[in-house]
Scaffold this motif. Structure first.
Motif, short mmCIF file in Angstrom:
data_model
loop_
_atom_site.label_atom_id
_atom_site.label_comp_id
_atom_site.label_asym_id
_atom_site.label_seq_id
_atom_site.Cartn_x
_atom_site.Cartn_y
_atom_site.Cartn_z
N VAL A 64 -5.57 60.42 -4.10
CA VAL A 64 -6.31 59.20 -3.78
C VAL A 64 -6.81 58.58 -5.07
O VAL A 64 -7.09 59.28 -6.05
N GLU A 65 -6.89 57.25 -5.10
CA GLU A 65 -7.46 56.56 -6.25
C GLU A 65 -8.97 56.86 -6.30
O GLU A 65 -9.68 56.56 -5.33
N PRO A 66 -9.47 57.46 -7.38
CA PRO A 66 -10.88 57.89 -7.43
C PRO A 66 -11.88 56.78 -7.16
O PRO A 66 -12.86 56.99 -6.43
N VAL A 67 -11.67 55.59 -7.72
CA VAL A 67 -12.62 54.49 -7.52
C VAL A 67 -12.63 54.06 -6.05
O VAL A 67 -13.70 53.81 -5.47
N VAL A 68 -11.46 53.99 -5.43
CA VAL A 68 -11.36 53.64 -4.02
C VAL A 68 -12.08 54.68 -3.16
O VAL A 68 -12.78 54.35 -2.20
N LEU A 69 -11.93 55.95 -3.52
CA LEU A 69 -12.60 57.03 -2.80
C LEU A 69 -14.12 56.90 -2.91
O LEU A 69 -14.84 57.00 -1.91
N ALA A 234 -19.47 55.53 -16.84
CA ALA A 234 -20.76 56.18 -17.09
C ALA A 234 -21.89 55.16 -17.16
O ALA A 234 -23.05 55.50 -16.86
N LYS A 235 -21.58 53.93 -17.55
CA LYS A 235 -22.60 52.89 -17.70
C LYS A 235 -22.77 52.05 -16.45
O LYS A 235 -23.62 51.14 -16.41
N TYR A 241 -21.15 58.13 -10.93
CA TYR A 241 -21.08 59.39 -10.20
C TYR A 241 -19.66 59.93 -10.09
O TYR A 241 -19.43 60.99 -9.53
N LEU A 242 -18.69 59.17 -10.60
CA LEU A 242 -17.30 59.62 -10.57
C LEU A 242 -17.11 60.77 -11.55
O LEU A 242 -17.47 60.65 -12.72
N ASN A 244 -15.78 63.15 -14.37
CA ASN A 244 -14.99 62.82 -15.56
C ASN A 244 -13.54 63.27 -15.45
O ASN A 244 -12.64 62.64 -16.01
N GLU A 245 -13.30 64.37 -14.72
CA GLU A 245 -11.92 64.86 -14.61
C GLU A 245 -11.04 63.92 -13.80
O GLU A 245 -9.82 63.98 -13.87
N LEU A 246 -11.66 63.04 -13.01
CA LEU A 246 -10.89 62.06 -12.23
C LEU A 246 -10.72 60.75 -12.98
O LEU A 246 -9.70 60.09 -12.86
N GLY A 247 -11.71 60.38 -13.75
CA GLY A 247 -11.62 59.14 -14.51
C GLY A 247 -12.91 58.86 -15.25
O GLY A 247 -13.99 59.03 -14.69
N GLU A 248 -12.79 58.42 -16.49
CA GLU A 248 -13.97 58.11 -17.30
C GLU A 248 -14.14 56.61 -17.49
O GLU A 248 -15.25 56.14 -17.74
N ASP A 249 -13.05 55.88 -17.38
CA ASP A 249 -13.12 54.44 -17.59
C ASP A 249 -11.87 53.78 -17.04
O ASP A 249 -10.91 54.43 -16.64
#
Length: 258
Positions: A64-69, A234-235, A241-242, A244-249
């Motif tokens: 799943v796309e992390p941001v969508v989740l 992060a900002k 709250y995502l 880091n292993e799924l996405g940092e930016d």
């Protein structure tokens, strides 16, 4: 006395996987432009992309796309949002689809559009579509950074029908996603070159999509401080709250076509 077997290096193994994946992508799938007149096919493409972003089972994993989740966007909402984009842009002939040769089933797509500067902020979305306001915020931030980068590079603003924006890239398979995505991107790039487009750019919201852009020889434009242009999760008050292993930016990538 037995002779020791010669080991296979990791580089050799990766090369073998690359060759095999590339052969499979060419042998078992066909790549074409999404036609304007086939609405049933357009719906199938929207469903394919919605599944790849809202969640699809791949082997023992759920991709799943992390941001969508994190934003809790449902499959139905994602499908409607993508369908609306495809319906508005299909006449440009810039959405590429991948189909199984044996069944004709759509298993991947690259949805893209001819890009030009948009001065006005988009209206705020409500109801089930409200989470897309956050995605639009990130997209506009990176698009504005891209426009500034091009201005600094060329000394002029974005020229109409010279830039392509990739909206979404998705492949609904357990294996060989990278190679099928590469075939679709290559076809899109060739079409754009033939039409006189000069640049193609995309945003990559997670580690997987960022890795794919790097492998396809896309570059990360740098800001005035020499730092790759990106939107830091992060900002952000919501996306911080995502894990880091799924996405940092969400990073910006581009390629010069001419």
């Amino acid at each position: 006395m037995t002779m020791p077997m010669k080991g296979i290096s990791e580089d050799q193994t990766n090369t073998n996987i690359d060759i095999e994946g590339a052969i499979i992508a060419k042998k078992h799938y066909v790549y074409e432009v999404l036609p304007v007149s086939d609405e049933e096919l357009l719906i199938e493409v929207a469903e394919c992309l919605a599944k790849t972003f809202s969640g699809v089972k791949s082997g023992n994993a759920f991709i799943v796309e992390p941001v969508v989740l994190l934003l809790k966007i449902s499959y139905e909402t994602m499908k409607e949002f993508i369908f609306d984009f495809l319906k508005q842009t299909v006449n440009q002939g810039l959405t590429i689809i991948a189909r199984e040769k044996c069944t004709g089933k759509v298993i991947g797509a690259v949805a893209a559009e001819s890009f030009q500067t948009i001065e006005l902020d988009p209206p705020l979305l409500k109801g089930d579509f409200a989470p897309f306001n956050k995605i639009n915020q990130i997209t506009r931030y990176l698009v504005k950074k891209y426009e500034q980068y091009i201005y600094n590079k060329l000394g002029r603003k974005i020229v109409k029908e010279k830039h392509i924006r990739i909206f979404l890239t998705g492949v609904m398979l357990e294996k060989n996603k990278m190679y099928i995505a590469a075939e679709m991107r290559h076809l899109l790039e060739e079409i754009c070159k033939n039409r006189g487009y000069q640049y193609i750019f995309s945003t990559a919201p997670n580690h997987r999509s960022q890795k794919m852009n790097v492998r396809l020889n896309y570059h990360m434009p740098l800001d005035c401080k020499g730092v790759p242009i990106a939107y830091s999760y992060a900002k952000d008050p919501v996306l911080k709250y995502l894990p880091n292993e799924l996405g940092e930016d969400c990073k910006l990538f581009y390629k010069q076509l001419t």
